[in-house]
Scaffold this motif. Structure first.
Motif, PDB file in Angstrom:
ATOM      1  N   GLU A  44       0.990  -1.181  -0.323  1.00  0.00           N
ATOM      2  CA  GLU A  44      -0.104  -0.156   0.074  1.00  0.00           C
ATOM      3  C   GLU A  44       0.857   1.222  -0.080  1.00  0.00           C
ATOM      4  O   GLU A  44       0.553   2.208  -0.489  1.00  0.00           O
ATOM      5  CB  GLU A  44      -0.844   0.180   0.989  1.00  0.00           C
ATOM      6  N   GLU A  45       2.017   1.034   0.832  1.00  0.00           N
ATOM      7  CA  GLU A  45       2.836   2.822   0.748  1.00  0.00           C
ATOM      8  C   GLU A  45       3.342   2.277  -0.881  1.00  0.00           C
ATOM      9  O   GLU A  45       3.920   3.549  -0.924  1.00  0.00           O
ATOM     10  CB  GLU A  45       3.989   2.299   1.909  1.00  0.00           C
ATOM     11  N   VAL A  46       3.634   1.561  -1.013  1.00  0.00           N
ATOM     12  CA  VAL A  46       4.685   2.020  -2.448  1.00  0.00           C
ATOM     13  C   VAL A  46       3.671   2.305  -3.751  1.00  0.00           C
ATOM     14  O   VAL A  46       4.020   2.775  -3.981  1.00  0.00           O
ATOM     15  CB  VAL A  46       4.687  -0.045  -3.213  1.00  0.00           C
ATOM     16  N   LEU A  47       2.535   1.557  -3.685  1.00  0.00           N
ATOM     17  CA  LEU A  47       1.573   2.590  -4.192  1.00  0.00           C
ATOM     18  C   LEU A  47       1.090   3.435  -4.445  1.00  0.00           C
ATOM     19  O   LEU A  47       0.784   4.517  -5.135  1.00  0.00           O
ATOM     20  CB  LEU A  47       0.079   1.455  -4.534  1.00  0.00           C
ATOM     21  N   ASP A 200      -4.381  -6.360 -10.519  1.00  0.00           N
ATOM     22  CA  ASP A 200      -5.783  -6.614 -10.619  1.00  0.00           C
ATOM     23  C   ASP A 200      -6.534  -7.462 -12.263  1.00  0.00           C
ATOM     24  O   ASP A 200      -7.429  -8.422 -11.579  1.00  0.00           O
ATOM     25  CB  ASP A 200      -6.640  -5.619 -10.761  1.00  0.00           C
ATOM     26  N   ASP A 201      -6.014  -8.433 -12.991  1.00  0.00           N
ATOM     27  CA  ASP A 201      -6.051  -9.761 -13.995  1.00  0.00           C
ATOM     28  C   ASP A 201      -5.816 -10.904 -12.904  1.00  0.00           C
ATOM     29  O   ASP A 201      -5.986 -11.707 -13.701  1.00  0.00           O
ATOM     30  CB  ASP A 201      -5.471  -9.475 -14.786  1.00  0.00           C
ATOM     31  N   LEU A 202      -5.423 -10.793 -12.191  1.00  0.00           N
ATOM     32  CA  LEU A 202      -4.487 -11.948 -11.440  1.00  0.00           C
ATOM     33  C   LEU A 202      -4.025 -12.565 -11.923  1.00  0.00           C
ATOM     34  O   LEU A 202      -3.092 -13.868 -12.507  1.00  0.00           O
ATOM     35  CB  LEU A 202      -5.887 -13.066 -11.303  1.00  0.00           C
ATOM     36  N   GLU A 203      -2.729 -11.639 -12.358  1.00  0.00           N
ATOM     37  CA  GLU A 203      -1.269 -12.597 -13.933  1.00  0.00           C
ATOM     38  C   GLU A 203      -0.430 -12.133 -12.079  1.00  0.00           C
ATOM     39  O   GLU A 203      -0.489 -11.089 -11.499  1.00  0.00           O
ATOM     40  CB  GLU A 203      -1.242 -10.615 -14.637  1.00  0.00           C
ATOM     41  N   VAL A 204       0.044 -13.437 -12.845  1.00  0.00           N
ATOM     42  CA  VAL A 204       0.859 -13.861 -11.597  1.00  0.00           C
ATOM     43  C   VAL A 204       2.014 -12.614 -11.792  1.00  0.00           C
ATOM     44  O   VAL A 204       2.910 -12.338 -13.294  1.00  0.00           O
ATOM     45  CB  VAL A 204       1.962 -14.335 -11.616  1.00  0.00           C
ATOM     46  N   LEU A 205       2.584 -11.805 -10.699  1.00  0.00           N
ATOM     47  CA  LEU A 205       3.667 -10.015 -10.899  1.00  0.00           C
ATOM     48  C   LEU A 205       4.984 -10.481 -10.775  1.00  0.00           C
ATOM     49  O   LEU A 205       6.240 -11.032 -11.085  1.00  0.00           O
ATOM     50  CB  LEU A 205       3.927  -8.723 -10.165  1.00  0.00           C
ATOM     51  N   ILE A 206       5.113 -11.445  -9.308  1.00  0.00           N
ATOM     52  CA  ILE A 206       6.166 -12.471  -8.920  1.00  0.00           C
ATOM     53  C   ILE A 206       5.552 -13.659  -8.277  1.00  0.00           C
ATOM     54  O   ILE A 206       4.384 -13.520  -7.661  1.00  0.00           O
ATOM     55  CB  ILE A 206       6.163 -10.743  -7.607  1.00  0.00           C
ATOM     56  N   GLY A 207       6.793 -14.378  -8.253  1.00  0.00           N
ATOM     57  CA  GLY A 207       5.886 -15.494  -7.802  1.00  0.00           C
ATOM     58  C   GLY A 207       7.908 -15.896  -6.819  1.00  0.00           C
ATOM     59  O   GLY A 207       8.875 -16.111  -7.955  1.00  0.00           O
ATOM     60  N   HIS A 208       7.710 -17.180  -6.478  1.00  0.00           N
ATOM     61  CA  HIS A 208       8.344 -17.680  -5.460  1.00  0.00           C
ATOM     62  C   HIS A 208       8.681 -18.959  -5.270  1.00  0.00           C
ATOM     63  O   HIS A 208       7.266 -19.016  -4.349  1.00  0.00           O
ATOM     64  CB  HIS A 208       9.037 -17.170  -4.340  1.00  0.00           C
ATOM     65  N   LEU A 240      -2.737 -25.120   2.210  1.00  0.00           N
ATOM     66  CA  LEU A 240      -3.012 -23.499   3.075  1.00  0.00           C
ATOM     67  C   LEU A 240      -2.961 -22.516   2.638  1.00  0.00           C
ATOM     68  O   LEU A 240      -1.761 -22.208   2.148  1.00  0.00           O
ATOM     69  CB  LEU A 240      -2.602 -23.677   4.682  1.00  0.00           C
ATOM     70  N   VAL A 241      -4.044 -21.667   1.964  1.00  0.00           N
ATOM     71  CA  VAL A 241      -3.726 -20.725   0.854  1.00  0.00           C
ATOM     72  C   VAL A 241      -3.861 -19.015   2.077  1.00  0.00           C
ATOM     73  O   VAL A 241      -5.347 -19.173   2.059  1.00  0.00           O
ATOM     74  CB  VAL A 241      -5.051 -20.846  -0.002  1.00  0.00           C
ATOM     75  N   PHE A 242      -3.343 -18.260   2.032  1.00  0.00           N
ATOM     76  CA  PHE A 242      -3.135 -17.893   2.461  1.00  0.00           C
ATOM     77  C   PHE A 242      -3.038 -15.972   1.480  1.00  0.00           C
ATOM     78  O   PHE A 242      -2.725 -16.477   0.527  1.00  0.00           O
ATOM     79  CB  PHE A 242      -2.169 -16.549   3.503  1.00  0.00           C
ATOM     80  N   PHE A 243      -4.025 -15.136   2.068  1.00  0.00           N
ATOM     81  CA  PHE A 243      -4.307 -13.979   0.533  1.00  0.00           C
ATOM     82  C   PHE A 243      -4.908 -12.857   1.024  1.00  0.00           C
ATOM     83  O   PHE A 243      -5.870 -12.869   2.293  1.00  0.00           O
ATOM     84  CB  PHE A 243      -4.997 -14.588  -0.643  1.00  0.00           C
ATOM     85  N   GLN A 244      -4.851 -12.216   0.518  1.00  0.00           N
ATOM     86  CA  GLN A 244      -4.951 -10.538   1.173  1.00  0.00           C
ATOM     87  C   GLN A 244      -5.022  -9.506  -0.452  1.00  0.00           C
ATOM     88  O   GLN A 244      -4.275  -9.150  -1.064  1.00  0.00           O
ATOM     89  CB  GLN A 244      -4.683  -9.983   2.357  1.00  0.00           C
ATOM     90  N   PRO A 245      -6.383  -8.613  -0.668  1.00  0.00           N
ATOM     91  CA  PRO A 245      -6.567  -7.660  -1.657  1.00  0.00           C
ATOM     92  C   PRO A 245      -5.383  -6.420  -1.466  1.00  0.00           C
ATOM     93  O   PRO A 245      -5.091  -6.853   0.302  1.00  0.00           O
ATOM     94  CB  PRO A 245      -7.548  -7.464  -1.866  1.00  0.00           C
ATOM     95  N   VAL A 246      -4.941  -5.677  -1.957  1.00  0.00           N
ATOM     96  CA  VAL A 246      -4.120  -4.695  -1.526  1.00  0.00           C
ATOM     97  C   VAL A 246      -5.308  -3.373  -2.230  1.00  0.00           C
ATOM     98  O   VAL A 246      -5.260  -4.300  -3.432  1.00  0.00           O
ATOM     99  CB  VAL A 246      -2.810  -4.770  -1.869  1.00  0.00           C
ATOM    100  N   ASP A 247      -5.614  -2.280  -1.840  1.00  0.00           N
ATOM    101  CA  ASP A 247      -5.933  -1.461  -1.976  1.00  0.00           C
ATOM    102  C   ASP A 247      -7.039  -1.512  -3.081  1.00  0.00           C
ATOM    103  O   ASP A 247      -7.221  -0.858  -4.255  1.00  0.00           O
ATOM    104  CB  ASP A 247      -4.670  -0.512  -2.563  1.00  0.00           C
ATOM    105  N   GLY A 249      -8.000  -4.032  -3.823  1.00  0.00           N
ATOM    106  CA  GLY A 249      -8.501  -4.930  -5.601  1.00  0.00           C
ATOM    107  C   GLY A 249      -7.174  -4.399  -6.162  1.00  0.00           C
ATOM    108  O   GLY A 249      -7.108  -5.637  -7.196  1.00  0.00           O
ATOM    109  N   ARG A 250      -5.969  -3.790  -6.081  1.00  0.00           N
ATOM    110  CA  ARG A 250      -5.071  -3.335  -7.178  1.00  0.00           C
ATOM    111  C   ARG A 250      -4.184  -4.881  -8.055  1.00  0.00           C
ATOM    112  O   ARG A 250      -4.213  -4.954  -8.512  1.00  0.00           O
ATOM    113  CB  ARG A 250      -4.800  -2.606  -6.773  1.00  0.00           C
ATOM    114  N   LEU A 251      -3.776  -5.125  -6.089  1.00  0.00           N
ATOM    115  CA  LEU A 251      -2.980  -5.950  -6.234  1.00  0.00           C
ATOM    116  C   LEU A 251      -3.631  -7.535  -5.327  1.00  0.00           C
ATOM    117  O   LEU A 251      -4.351  -6.926  -4.622  1.00  0.00           O
ATOM    118  CB  LEU A 251      -1.781  -5.790  -5.561  1.00  0.00           C
ATOM    119  N   MET A 252      -3.126  -8.531  -5.621  1.00  0.00           N
ATOM    120  CA  MET A 252      -3.556  -9.649  -4.500  1.00  0.00           C
ATOM    121  C   MET A 252      -2.147 -10.682  -3.933  1.00  0.00           C
ATOM    122  O   MET A 252      -1.618 -10.467  -4.193  1.00  0.00           O
ATOM    123  CB  MET A 252      -4.905 -10.784  -5.232  1.00  0.00           C
ATOM    124  N   VAL A 253      -2.151 -10.788  -3.258  1.00  0.00           N
ATOM    125  CA  VAL A 253      -1.160 -11.306  -2.648  1.00  0.00           C
ATOM    126  C   VAL A 253      -0.997 -12.447  -1.767  1.00  0.00           C
ATOM    127  O   VAL A 253      -2.375 -12.521  -1.083  1.00  0.00           O
ATOM    128  CB  VAL A 253      -0.006 -10.683  -1.018  1.00  0.00           C
TER     129      VAL A 253
END
Length: 566
Positions: A44-47, A200-208, A240-247, A249-253
């Motif tokens: 949120e700070e980065v956005l 927001d299109d559920l495209e993976v930007l960063i993955g590990h 186990l899946v942990f997730f939360q939208p950012v701002d 729905g702009r991003l999803m962690v």
């Protein structure tokens, strides 16, 4: 006897193992939920910083003229617009170099793209506006969108005309890879777990690790959209899946942890508990046999003695039994009380440690958030046609950034001077029509190293103690020049000044560091003088001149090379 010993031990061991497994699972879930929340706060700070970057560029007067020149058919106007655009992008790039490693602007009018990075300054190209980076750019305005192109993450913002929303151009910035590493570090990526940052299109930007997110998990996230406003936990057949939208729905962690890892950690802990329980069981069996023999033998001997005795002493035996029970009870109660105190103390220490950690994280984020908020309010005021509010908000924001942003012992005089100018700007607006400020400093002294917060306290003293009670026009001047003995900065006001005895006492205070003067003026000036002399030596520091009813002049003497000559 053996059953009475083994059954309770086995029961308690089994209960303890089950409680331990449940506790380990809960700790793993809570730890990952906390990491996801920290990642969301950081994003949120980065956005907000991206919003600040693009919004400050778009509302810049030079940028408005650039777009107007691009619309002119003449080659001269287009070249001038291109040069001005390169300068504007270069300034913003270096201001946000910790956030992006490439900043570009595509003019839809001319079809040209201007790129700025650490290797080039103003490279021009004619890109093909196809692919994932340009999706939806020509259909509708885009405030801020993060996208993946050529294996790198880009932040994109469209510039549209206010009246008809016609596309004028596109800002797009390549995100610095250090931000990706920071996000992975916060989420705690390991070889067993997987972490993802989606747009927001559920495209993976960063993955590990670098692999696509599984289809069942993706389908679940697609069905949720931005309906979740806090960290949620979903259990699948294997993860186990942990997730939360950012701002909004702009991003999803998202972070996935295999159930085998959770159950394995709990099973290992349970195995240790079982082994410990069986060891205790074996020890209890041996000890029960030993103590049983040791206790039963005296009882048998005592019983035989009592049977043979004619007058057994029952009162004495009963008193001894009751006394031993009482001692055992007191010892046990004392032990439990000590254990209770120790457990309470350890719990309080753990709570204090967690609170300190959270306060440290908040203290790291809040200054940047408040500074970005001031810049956002200033931009909104400018957009609403209130440039004075924008000017003051920007000045206060710069002062705040200077206060919390520099951690070095010395700064350039130009930086300290800009901080003082921002303070004077606020005071000029505060006392509009009454206060006049003049700043003239030789450019040769601008790179002089100086301790931070040297000039602003002196300027503040001029208002608080010199001008506050003056009814006529206020004047504050700041001059800087090079002299034979060093670099000289002079701060002068036409305020009330000081009486001769007050000036003499103040000079004694600065010279001898005594307690004869206890005003706020002397405390601030003494602090500044002491820091200058500690840094550069006794030859340098403050010189104060004042005439009662006419004003005060404070001279700051600095070495030319910024070295200690004591």
């Amino acid at each position: 006897m053996l059953l009475l010993t083994t059954v309770p031990v086995l029961t308690l061991t089994w209960i303890a193992v089950q409680n331990t497994k449940a506790s380990v699972k809960t700790q793993i879930i809570d730890a990952n939920v906390t990491r996801v929340r920290w990642a969301v706060q950081y994003l949120e700070e980065v956005l907000l910083r991206f919003d600040d970057l693009f919004y400050s560029l778009q509302i810049n007067d030079s940028f408005v003229r650039i777009n107007e020149d691009f619309e002119k058919p003449t080659d001269g106007a287009s070249r001038n617009a291109q040069l001005e655009l390169s300068r504007l992008l270069t300034a913003s790039y270096y201001s946000y170099s910790a956030l992006v490693d490439q900043l570009s602007y595509y003019s839809h009018i001319s079809g040209q793209a201007t790129k700025i990075d650490n290797k080039s300054s103003g490279d021009i190209s004619y890109p093909k506006t196809e692919g994932p980076l340009w999706k939806g750019v020509f259909e509708h305005p885009i405030s801020l969108s993060l996208r993946l192109a050529n294996g790198r993450v880009y932040a994109l913002h469209t510039v549209n005309r206010f009246m008809d929303q016609r596309l004028q151009g596109v800002f797009y910035a390549r995100v610095d890879e250090s931000l990706s590493k920071k996000i992975l570090e916060i989420l705690g990526s390991t070889e067993d777990s997987s972490v993802f940052l989606l747009n927001d299109d559920l495209e993976v930007l960063i993955g590990h690790p670098k692999k696509d997110i599984s289809k069942p998990i993706m389908q679940h996230l697609s069905s949720l959209g931005d309906a979740v406003d806090r960290t949620a936990v979903k259990r699948t057949s294997s993860h186990l899946v942990f997730f939360q939208p950012v701002d909004g729905g702009r991003l999803m962690v998202a972070k996935t942890v295999p159930l085998s890892l959770v159950n394995g950690s709990a099973s290992d802990t349970a195995a240790v508990g079982l082994i410990t329980g069986f060891v205790l069981l074996a020890a209890s069996l041996v000890l029960s046999i030993v103590f049983s023999l040791r206790i039963s033998r005296p009882i048998v001997e005592l019983s035989e003695s009592m049977r043979q005795a004619t007058t057994p002493s029952f009162d004495k035996i009963l008193g001894q039994d009751r006394d031993e029970i009482r001692l055992l009870q007191e010892g046990y109660e004392s032990l439990m009380e000590r254990m209770k105190v120790l457990v309470q103390k350890e719990y309080e220490q753990e709570i204090e440690l967690k609170d300190a950690h959270l306060m440290a994280l908040q203290a790291q984020i809040n200054p940047h958030f408040l500074n970005n908020t001031l810049n956002l309010l200033g931009g909104m005021a400018l957009a609403k046609g209130v440039p004075e509010v924008y000017t003051i908000a920007r000045a206060v924001g710069d002062m705040f950034r200077y206060t919390v942003g520099y951690q070095h012992e010395l700064v350039k005089l130009s930086q300290e001077l800009n901080h003082s100018k921002n303070y004077l700007l606020v005071q000029e607006h505060r006392f509009s029509g009454r206060c006049k400020v003049n700043v003239e400093v030789d450019s040769k002294v601008l790179n002089t190293p100086i301790p931070q917060f040297i000039l602003q306290p002196i300027v503040e003293n001029a208002f608080e103690h010199g001008l506050q009670n003056k009814k006529d026009e206020w004047r504050v001047t700041v001059n800087g020049c090079v002299q034979r003995r060093g670099h000289i900065i002079v701060i002068e006001d036409n305020g009330m000044g000081m009486k001769p005895e007050e000036l003499r006492a103040l000079r004694d205070k600065l010279r001898n560091d005594t307690d004869t003067v206890k005003s706020r003026r002397s405390i601030g000036l003494r602090n500044v003088n002491a820091r200058l002399q500690l840094q550069f030596g006794q030859r340098f520091g403050l010189r104060v001149f004042s005439t009662h009813g006419r004003g005060t002049r404070v001279v700051v003497v600095l070495p030319k090379d910024g070295q200690n000559t004591a």
